[in-house]
Design an enzyme around this catalytic site. Structure first.
Site, PDB file in Angstrom:
ATOM      1  N   GLY A 238      -4.792  -7.896  12.021  1.00 52.70           N
ATOM      2  CA  GLY A 238      -4.410  -6.631  11.611  1.00 52.70           C
ATOM      3  C   GLY A 238      -5.102  -5.936  10.444  1.00 52.70           C
ATOM      4  O   GLY A 238      -5.564  -6.462   9.160  1.00 52.70           O
TER       5      GLY A 238
ATOM      6  N   GLY B 164      -3.290  -2.424   7.318  1.00 49.91           N
ATOM      7  CA  GLY B 164      -2.307  -1.493   7.349  1.00 49.91           C
ATOM      8  C   GLY B 164      -3.452  -0.563   6.912  1.00 49.91           C
ATOM      9  O   GLY B 164      -3.784  -0.386   6.588  1.00 49.91           O
TER      10      GLY B 164
ATOM     11  N   PHE C 106      -2.607  -0.157   3.490  1.00 52.01           N
ATOM     12  CA  PHE C 106      -3.066  -0.777   2.508  1.00 52.01           C
ATOM     13  C   PHE C 106      -3.883  -1.832   2.090  1.00 52.01           C
ATOM     14  O   PHE C 106      -4.412  -2.347   1.248  1.00 52.01           O
ATOM     15  CB  PHE C 106      -2.454  -0.385   1.148  1.00 52.01           C
ATOM     16  CG  PHE C 106      -1.652  -1.006   0.980  1.00 52.01           C
ATOM     17  CD1 PHE C 106      -1.800  -3.054   0.200  1.00 52.01           C
ATOM     18  CD2 PHE C 106      -0.347  -1.489   1.474  1.00 52.01           C
ATOM     19  CE1 PHE C 106      -0.970  -3.891  -0.068  1.00 52.01           C
ATOM     20  CE2 PHE C 106       0.601  -2.675   1.558  1.00 52.01           C
ATOM     21  CZ  PHE C 106      -0.072  -3.947   0.535  1.00 52.01           C
TER      22      PHE C 106
ATOM     23  N   LYS D 123       0.265  -9.251   4.274  1.00 52.49           N
ATOM     24  CA  LYS D 123      -0.457  -7.352   3.972  1.00 52.49           C
ATOM     25  C   LYS D 123      -0.625  -8.288   2.293  1.00 52.49           C
ATOM     26  O   LYS D 123       0.237  -7.824   1.414  1.00 52.49           O
ATOM     27  CB  LYS D 123      -0.131  -6.222   4.458  1.00 52.49           C
ATOM     28  CG  LYS D 123      -0.736  -4.851   4.237  1.00 52.49           C
ATOM     29  CD  LYS D 123      -0.008  -3.839   4.479  1.00 52.49           C
ATOM     30  CE  LYS D 123       0.909  -3.821   5.764  1.00 52.49           C
ATOM     31  NZ  LYS D 123       1.332  -2.169   6.024  1.00 52.49           N
TER      32      LYS D 123
ATOM     33  N   ASP E 101       3.087   8.373   9.777  1.00 48.84           N
ATOM     34  CA  ASP E 101       1.440   7.676  11.250  1.00 48.84           C
ATOM     35  C   ASP E 101       2.452   6.270  12.095  1.00 48.84           C
ATOM     36  O   ASP E 101       1.521   5.840  11.876  1.00 48.84           O
ATOM     37  CB  ASP E 101       1.050   6.922  10.194  1.00 48.84           C
ATOM     38  CG  ASP E 101      -0.419   5.895  10.601  1.00 48.84           C
ATOM     39  OD1 ASP E 101      -1.381   7.293  11.154  1.00 48.84           O
ATOM     40  OD2 ASP E 101      -1.025   5.496  10.082  1.00 48.84           O
TER      41      ASP E 101
END
Length: 595
Positions: A289, A291, A293, A310, A417
């Site tokens: 996936g 995110g 940044f 991430k 968000d």
């Protein structure tokens, strides 16, 4: 383009090099931009047959006809902002913060250049130090002598001129100077000696030789204030204006809010080599996936722990269009001090040269978005999520996580968000809120914060926040309301009308516009996700309660939306209805949250 302004049949904008460009119809010369230099204009106002520009020096120039006919009262005066009607223009005067209008439409109606009186151009805040970009000079009168009004960043503040500098004083080799140099030499020698001793001590004890550094954090203390879980109400809430501080610096990351706990978690600082090994050098097969940044990869550490890593984008193009440093700092600052069953837990981080990575616990069942909108999930038995009880439980889990951010984090946090792709599911299908790259923190979760550039995801972003640039905790409430509508209907936040039961076109439609009128009209059954078995009697009451809660969450006005405590109470009630076939909702209980 940095921004775009649209008129009747023409549009103008300021491009990235600072020049004004206009395209479209050219009646009256409305797209004939006068000669100007780069970054000369800070804003535009576009009407039916005219265009006006606000220069950086706060003067106004107009071209075209109809609403751009300026007079002597406008020429030479300064303005903080300008807007346009069809055939007139209005500006906020820098002199006294009054609204002044001009143009054919204004004069034709006999209104002339009347001042409309002083207005409040922003919220009054408590302290001058809260205004990063200066204050309005009229703050004292507009705030009744208590507080100040912040200038929006990008607009020069009215700061008194600085007095000329005094002539430089020629240094002389006086006795005081020689004494100062001697004192400096003595202090420097002592400092050097202490530094050498410190290095020797570190080498002797081995403190400085560990393979991994530890990032310490403390969990904020949860207050003992009782919450009575009130029912949803439409009553207005008094909001206290204050500013919001985005905590994005490395120095802040090292500080932890809240009272220290002897059971505080510790975030490890990994090396880049450790994380590259864990993800098979960030292979495409391990990508799961993205995110706020960067891209998220599945990884397995040497000790056997499964994690989600991430990695911030490192390409030059990515650096130009995103604030990677700020997003990384935000997530590290927030997650290292937040500990809750329904928030994704941060395991550690990595900072090496240009590389910035965050390591989270791995969520085996992925994002809620993928389960709701995966093309493979077309049958009733293809996903555990295809039951109303599970979907209500997921909504409740997410609500509890957001409630913790609003009510128990110190200081409170606004996520900004909330969406189905940021709600992750662990191995036991427990939902957890993730991705804090856009989050903000402030002293009061229910107060309005100073204007800030709107951020979020189209379809989920609070229209009040998007339009007014004022963010409150109710902005998260709106996002959760859209997620609940997703759980009810199985549709995306924005989808083509051809995807609806009666649609025959391809026009994009928002889920709010699609679902809310149907729910209000009492036809909820028509839009429920067909992949889930029709709710039984007790489930029908629960689904209806969640639906009515959702439509109040997506109210256009933030003050009309419920608090997260209200939402949690209603979803807990809905979940209990699923477990108790003898329970039902009375009409009175529903009426208190319906229009």
């Amino acid at each position: 383009m940095l921004n775009v302004f649209v008129g009747g049949d023409h549009a103008c904008g300021i491009n990235v090099t600072g020049y004004v460009i206009c395209r479209g119809g050219n009646d009256h010369g409305k797209i004939d931009v006068p000669n100007h230099g780069p970054n000369e204009f800070s804003g535009l106002a576009v009407g039916l047959n005219h265009t006006c520009g606000l220069r950086m020096n706060k003067t106004v120039v107009c071209w075209g006809g109809g609403g751009g006919d300026v007079t002597d009262n406008v020429v030479g005066n300064s303005f903080e902002a300008i807007v346009a009607g069809l055939d007139f223009t209005c500006g906020l005067s820098s002199k006294n913060l009054s609204v002044v209008c001009w143009g054919q439409g204004w004069v034709r109606n006999g209104l002339g250049l009347l001042s409309l009186g002083s207005i409040l151009p922003g919220p009054c805040v408590r302290s001058v130090s809260d205004c990063e970009c200066g204050i309005y000079t009229q703050s004292d009168s507009l705030c009744s002598g208590s507080g100040v009004i912040c200038m929006p960043c990008g607009v020069a503040s009215s700061v008194p001129p600085v007095s000329p500098l005094s002539p430089p004083i020629r240094a002389s080799h006086s006795r005081p100077l020689r004494r100062g140099l001697l004192a400096f030499a003595i202090v420097g020698s002592i400092g050097t000696f202490v530094g050498i001793c410190t290095v020797i001590y570190c080498l002797w004890t081995g403190i400085c030789c560990g393979n991994k550094k530890i990032h310490n954090s403390v969990q904020p203390t949860i207050t003992n204030a009782a919450h009575n879980a009130p029912q949803l109400s439409n009553s207005s809430q008094v909001s206290r204006s204050s500013t919001i501080r985005r905590q994005a610096s490395r120095a802040f990351r090292r500080q932890r809010s809240g009272t220290s706990s002897k059971h505080a978690d510790r975030e490890e600082e990994f090396t880049f080599a450790d994380l590259a090994l864990a993800t098979d050098n960030f292979s495409h097969e391990n990508k799961i996936g993205a995110g706020s940044f960067g891209v998220v990869y599945k990884g397995k550490l040497l000790d056997g722990r499964e994690v989600a890593i991430k990695r911030g984008e490192t390409s030059q193009k990515a650096k130009e269009f995103q604030d990677k440093e700020s997003a990384f700092d935000s997530e590290l600052a927030f997650l290292s001090r937040l500990h809750h069953r329904h928030l994704v837990r941060l395991v550690g981080y990595c900072e090496e040269r240009e590389e910035k990575l965050l390591v989270y616990e791995y969520m085996k069942n992925g994002a809620l978005y993928d389960h709701l909108h995966d093309k493979k999930n077309v049958e009733m038995n293809s996903s555990l999520l295809n039951s109303w009880k599970t979907r209500i439980k997921i909504a409740l889990d997410a609500a509890r996580g957001i409630e913790y951010l609003h009510n128990y984090a110190v200081p409170p946090i606004i996520h900004r968000d909330i969406k189905s792709s940021n709600i992750l599911l662990d191995a036991n299908w427990v939902a957890r809120v993730s991705d804090f790259g856009l989050s903000l923190m402030g002293p009061e979760s229910d107060s309005e914060h100073r204007p800030t550039k709107a951020a979020g995801t189209v379809g989920y972003i609070d229209p009040e926040y998007y339009g007014l640039n004022v963010v409150t905790a109710k902005s998260d409430v709106y996002g959760l309301g859209v997620v609940m509508l997703e759980l009810l209907t199985g549709k995306r936040a924005i989808f083509k009308s051809s995807d609806t039961d009666n649609g025959n076109g391809g026009t994009p439609i928002t889920l709010v516009d699609y679902a809310v009128p149907t729910i209000i009209s009492g036809e909820l059954a028509k839009i429920l996700d067909k992949r889930v078995k029709a709710p039984e009697a007790n489930e029908a009451d629960a689904v209806e309660l969640m639906a009515y809660t959702a439509i109040h969450c997506v109210n256009l006005e933030g003050r009309e939306r419920p608090t997260m405590t209200d939402i949690v109470a209603n979803l807990e009630r809905a979940l209990s209805l699923c477990d108790n076939s003898h329970s039902s909702i009375s009409s009175g209980q529903i009426s208190i949250i319906s229009e």
